[in-house]
Design a protein around this motif. Structure first.
Motif, PDB file in Angstrom:
ATOM      1  N   LYS A  15       0.833  -1.207   0.000  1.00  0.00           N
ATOM      2  CA  LYS A  15       0.000   0.000   0.000  1.00  0.00           C
ATOM      3  C   LYS A  15       0.867   1.255   0.000  1.00  0.00           C
ATOM      4  O   LYS A  15       0.552   2.231  -0.692  1.00  0.00           O
ATOM      5  N   LEU A  16       1.955   1.245   0.749  1.00  0.00           N
ATOM      6  CA  LEU A  16       2.844   2.404   0.776  1.00  0.00           C
ATOM      7  C   LEU A  16       3.474   2.627  -0.594  1.00  0.00           C
ATOM      8  O   LEU A  16       3.560   3.770  -1.068  1.00  0.00           O
ATOM      9  N   ARG A  20       2.931   5.957  -3.241  1.00  0.00           N
ATOM     10  CA  ARG A  20       4.018   6.722  -3.864  1.00  0.00           C
ATOM     11  C   ARG A  20       3.895   6.716  -5.386  1.00  0.00           C
ATOM     12  O   ARG A  20       4.028   7.745  -6.041  1.00  0.00           O
ATOM     13  N   MET A  45      12.513   4.840   2.750  1.00  0.00           N
ATOM     14  CA  MET A  45      11.285   4.623   1.988  1.00  0.00           C
ATOM     15  C   MET A  45      11.335   3.256   1.299  1.00  0.00           C
ATOM     16  O   MET A  45      10.340   2.547   1.245  1.00  0.00           O
ATOM     17  N   ASN A  48      10.559   0.635   3.804  1.00  0.00           N
ATOM     18  CA  ASN A  48       9.116   0.611   4.084  1.00  0.00           C
ATOM     19  C   ASN A  48       8.373  -0.142   2.994  1.00  0.00           C
ATOM     20  O   ASN A  48       7.479  -0.942   3.268  1.00  0.00           O
ATOM     21  N   GLU A  49       8.745   0.134   1.744  1.00  0.00           N
ATOM     22  CA  GLU A  49       8.036  -0.448   0.596  1.00  0.00           C
ATOM     23  C   GLU A  49       8.369  -1.917   0.383  1.00  0.00           C
ATOM     24  O   GLU A  49       7.608  -2.635  -0.249  1.00  0.00           O
ATOM     25  N   GLU A  59       4.487   8.406  11.094  1.00  0.00           N
ATOM     26  CA  GLU A  59       4.801   8.315   9.669  1.00  0.00           C
ATOM     27  C   GLU A  59       3.589   7.799   8.889  1.00  0.00           C
ATOM     28  O   GLU A  59       3.276   8.308   7.815  1.00  0.00           O
ATOM     29  N   LEU A  60       2.911   6.800   9.435  1.00  0.00           N
ATOM     30  CA  LEU A  60       1.715   6.278   8.774  1.00  0.00           C
ATOM     31  C   LEU A  60       0.629   7.342   8.692  1.00  0.00           C
ATOM     32  O   LEU A  60      -0.074   7.441   7.683  1.00  0.00           O
ATOM     33  N   TYR A  63       1.437   9.523   5.778  1.00  0.00           N
ATOM     34  CA  TYR A  63       1.049   8.855   4.526  1.00  0.00           C
ATOM     35  C   TYR A  63      -0.465   8.992   4.313  1.00  0.00           C
ATOM     36  O   TYR A  63      -0.922   9.314   3.212  1.00  0.00           O
ATOM     37  N   LEU A  74      -4.721   2.004   5.718  1.00  0.00           N
ATOM     38  CA  LEU A  74      -3.350   1.514   5.572  1.00  0.00           C
ATOM     39  C   LEU A  74      -3.121   0.216   6.336  1.00  0.00           C
ATOM     40  O   LEU A  74      -2.460  -0.689   5.838  1.00  0.00           O
TER      41      LEU A  74
END
Length: 98
Positions: A15-16, A20, A45, A48-49, A59-60, A63, A74
């Motif tokens: 989802k992250l 992006r 990043m 995270n991905e 941070e979430l 986003y 998320l």
């Protein structure tokens, strides 16, 4: 006595990445848009991905605000991101078809 690892959302990393890509941002640009450029390098990043790092709650939240979705979207594996990001209206996501 060892503690069991805590549960993690299985689809969070995907989802992250989807956010992006939908915003057409590089990892560095996303870091800037999230207001985290002074805190992290772009490699965070990538982690995270790929799911090798779990973002903090703040941070979430960043986003979620950037994508105009509720934070729940998320972290709930039963919800998909809305088809358009950022969402024109604050989105509660789309129930995932089983």
């Amino acid at each position: 006595m060892a503690r069991e690892p805590r549960e993690r959302p299985m689809r969070l990393a995907a989802k992250l990445l989807q956010i992006r890509q939908a915003l057409d941002l590089s990892q560095t640009e996303l870091l800037e848009r999230l207001g985290l450029a002074d805190k992290y390098a772009y490699t965070i990043m990538s982690r995270n991905e790929r799911g090798t790092r779990e973002p903090t709650l703040l941070e979430l939240l960043a986003y979620a605000r950037l994508a105009n979705i509720y934070l729940e979207v998320l972290v709930d594996d039963l919800l998909d991101l809305p088809p358009r990001l950022p969402s024109p209206e604050k989105s509660a996501g789309v129930k995932r078809k089983k």
